[in-house]
Design a protein around this motif. Structure first.
Motif, short mmCIF file in Angstrom:
data_model
loop_
_atom_site.label_atom_id
_atom_site.label_comp_id
_atom_site.label_asym_id
_atom_site.label_seq_id
_atom_site.Cartn_x
_atom_site.Cartn_y
_atom_site.Cartn_z
N LEU A 254 0.85 -1.12 0.00
CA LEU A 254 -0.18 -0.03 -0.14
C LEU A 254 0.89 1.45 -0.09
O LEU A 254 1.90 1.27 0.93
CB LEU A 254 -0.89 -0.20 1.23
N ILE A 255 0.65 2.08 -0.98
CA ILE A 255 1.41 3.29 -1.10
C ILE A 255 0.48 4.66 -0.82
O ILE A 255 0.14 4.97 -2.02
CB ILE A 255 2.25 3.47 -2.42
N PRO A 256 0.46 5.07 0.56
CA PRO A 256 -0.57 6.26 0.66
C PRO A 256 0.06 7.17 0.51
O PRO A 256 1.45 7.54 0.92
CB PRO A 256 -1.02 5.76 1.95
N LEU B 233 -2.05 2.62 -4.71
CA LEU B 233 -1.62 3.94 -4.53
C LEU B 233 -2.96 4.64 -4.16
O LEU B 233 -3.88 4.61 -4.59
CB LEU B 233 -1.21 4.61 -5.93
N VAL B 234 -2.72 5.65 -3.03
CA VAL B 234 -4.20 6.35 -2.51
C VAL B 234 -3.54 7.82 -2.06
O VAL B 234 -2.82 7.65 -1.31
CB VAL B 234 -4.78 5.38 -1.68
N GLY B 235 -4.45 8.75 -2.51
CA GLY B 235 -3.96 10.16 -1.96
C GLY B 235 -5.41 10.85 -1.78
O GLY B 235 -6.38 10.49 -2.15
N PHE B 236 -5.16 11.96 -1.09
CA PHE B 236 -6.37 12.85 -0.84
C PHE B 236 -5.38 14.15 -0.57
O PHE B 236 -4.48 14.44 -0.10
CB PHE B 236 -7.05 12.50 0.66
N ALA C 24 -8.24 10.03 -4.53
CA ALA C 24 -7.73 9.39 -5.83
C ALA C 24 -7.34 7.83 -5.27
O ALA C 24 -6.22 7.89 -4.34
CB ALA C 24 -6.70 10.09 -6.61
N ALA C 25 -7.26 6.77 -5.92
CA ALA C 25 -6.69 5.54 -5.70
C ALA C 25 -6.43 4.87 -7.17
O ALA C 25 -7.11 5.06 -8.02
CB ALA C 25 -7.48 4.77 -4.53
#
Ligand code: UT7
Length: 332
Positions: free
Chosen positions: A255-257, A315-318, A325-326
Motif C-alpha cells: 500500500l503506497i499512501p 496508490l491512494v491519496g487525498f 484518488a486511488a
C-alpha cells in the motif's frame, strides 16, 4: 474492470533537494518541539529547496531518472503531465518547461491541479490517453516546492511540508499487468479547508495592497478537518479500487499512501486490514510533499524491491480540492 488496453508503469524516478530541515531546526524557528511533531505527524525531517531551485528543476531530476529506468529517450515521449500546486509560475505550464529541458520535442504537455491527489489523477489521465490508443508513451510527474508557499512563522503548517518530485513512465503492458482500476473523487464543498487564497483571479497580488494581503500567499489549512476527511476517504478509495480490480486487501503486496501524517496512514491501513510491513512509509524523512509524495514513495519502494513483478500495489491519496484518488496495479 481494467483499461481497454492495458497500461502500466515501466520506469520510475525521484528527486529531492539536498538541504535537510530537521525538527530540531524547526524548534529554533517556531514554538514547537520534536516531540510534538513526531507524535502528531511522524515527521522527523524534510527536504527544502534553495532560493534558485523551482518545481521544474526537481521535476526534471525525477524525469531523467524515470526515463533512465524505463530505458527510453525523451524523444519517445508523446505527452508530459505535471501534477503540482506550486508551478514555477502561473503560465506557461511547468510541464512545458520540463518538455523544453528534456528535449521531448514530440510531446504535448499540460499541468494538472488536484492537490496531494495530483499524481494519481495524472496517472489516470495519462493511462487514459494510452488506453484510448492516442498515445504510446506518457511521462507523469508529481512535483512540488511547498517551502515556497509555506508561512515559516505558522507552526501549525510549517512543520508539515517538504519539497520533492517523483515521475513515472507509462506504456502499454501485457494483459493482466499495469493499472487495474482507478478511483477519482472530489468534494469541492470542502475546498476552503485547504487553500492558497492569493495570486489567482479572485485575489490577485497587488503591490499597493501588500500589507492587507499579507498571508494570502501562503498555505491555509484547517488541519483537524482535513485529518477527519482523510481518515474517512483514504480507506474508502483504496477499498473501492481493490473491489473494481476484483481484488481484496489480502492480495496487496504494498500500500503506497499519500505521506501526510503517520496517524492517517496507520488508521487507513488498519481499517483496510493491511499489516504495517505491507505499507510504504517515508513521511519521517520527507514530510508532506503533496503531489510528489506518492510518486516519491513509489520510486523508493520499487528501488528497494518492496513492489516487485506480479505484486499488487495500491496508490491512494487525498488533498486540496478536496480530492481523493486511488489506483490498484499489478507491477510489470
Ligand atoms: O496533504 C493533505 C494535507 N493535509 C493533511 O494531511 C493534514 C491533516 N491534518 C493533520 O495532519 C493534523 O491535523 C495536524 C498534524 C496538522 C495537527 O494535528 P492535530 O492533532 O489535529 O492538532 P491540532 O491542530 O488540533 O492542535 C492541537 C494543539 C493546539 O494547541 P491547543 O489549542 O490544544 O492548546 C495547537 O495550537 O497543538 C498545537 N500545535 C502545535 N504545538 C506544537 C499546532 N501545531 C503545533 C506545533 N507544535 N507545530
Amino acid at each position: 474492470m481494467g483499461l481497454s488496453r492495458p497500461v502500466g508503469i515501466v520506469g520510475t524516478g525521484s528527486c529531492v533537494p539536498e538541504r535537510v530541515l530537521t525538527n530540531q531546526d524547526l524548534e529554533k524557528m517556531v514554538d514547537t518541539s520534536d516531540e510534538w511533531i513526531t507524535t502528531r505527524t511522524g515527521i522527523k525531517e524534510r527536504r527544502i529547496a534553495d532560493e534558485e531551485t523551482a518545481t521544474s528543476d526537481l521535476a526534471c531530476g525525477a524525469a531523467w531518472r524515470a526515463l533512465e529506468s524505463a530505458r527510453i529517450g525523451a524523444d519517445e515521449l508523446d505527452l508530459i503531465i505535471v501534477a503540482t500546486v506550486t508551478p514555477d509560475m502561473l503560465f506557461p505550464a511547468t510541464s512545458c518547461l520540463v518538455q523544453a529541458r528534456l528535449g521531448a520535442a514530440r510531446a504535448a504537455a499540460f499541468d494538472l491541479s488536484a492537490g496531494c491527489s495530483g499524481f494519481v489523477y495524472a496517472l489516470a489521465t495519462g493511462a487514459g490517453f494510452i488506453a484510448s490508443g492516442q498515445y504510446e508513451t506518457v511521462l507523469v510527474i508529481g512535483a512540488e516546492t511547498l517551502s515556497k508557499i509555506t508561512n515559516w512563522k505558522d507552526r501549525s503548517t510549517c512543520v508539515l511540508f517538504g519539497d520533492a518530485a517523483g515521475a513515472a513512465v507509462l506504456r502499454p503492458v501485457p494483459d493482466g499487468y499495469g493499472i487495474l482500476s482507478v478511483v477519482l473523487g472530489a468534494d469541492g464543498t470542502g475546498g476552503e479547508k485547504l487553500t492558497l487564497p492569493g495570486g489567482g483571479s479572485r485575489r490577485p497580488f497587488r503591490f499597493e495592497r501588500a500589507e492587507t494581503d499579507e498571508g494570502s500567499q501562503y498555505i491555509h489549512m484547517c488541519g483537524p478537518d482535513v485529518f477527519k476527511f482523510a481518515v474517512r476517504v483514504v480507506p474508502q478509495a483504496a477499498e473501492e479500487a481493490l473491489v473494481k480490480a476484483g481484488l481484496t486487501a489480502g492480495d496487496v503486496q504494498l500500500l503506497i499512501p499519500h505521506q501526510a501524517n503517520i496517524r492517517i496512514i496507520d488508521a487507513a491501513a488498519e481499517r483496510l486490514g493491511i499489516a504495517p510491513d505491507r505499507v510504504m512509509v517515508n513521511v519521517d524523512r520527507y514530510g508532506n510533499t503533496s503531489a510528489a509524495s506518492i510518486a516519491l514513495a513509489l520510486d523508493e519502494a520499487v528501488r528497494a524491491g518492496r513492489l516487485r513483478r506480479d505484486g499488487v500495489g495500491v496508490l491512494v491519496g487525498f488533498g486540496a480540492g478536496l480530492t481523493w484518488a486511488a489506483a490498484a496495479l499489478r507491477w510489470y
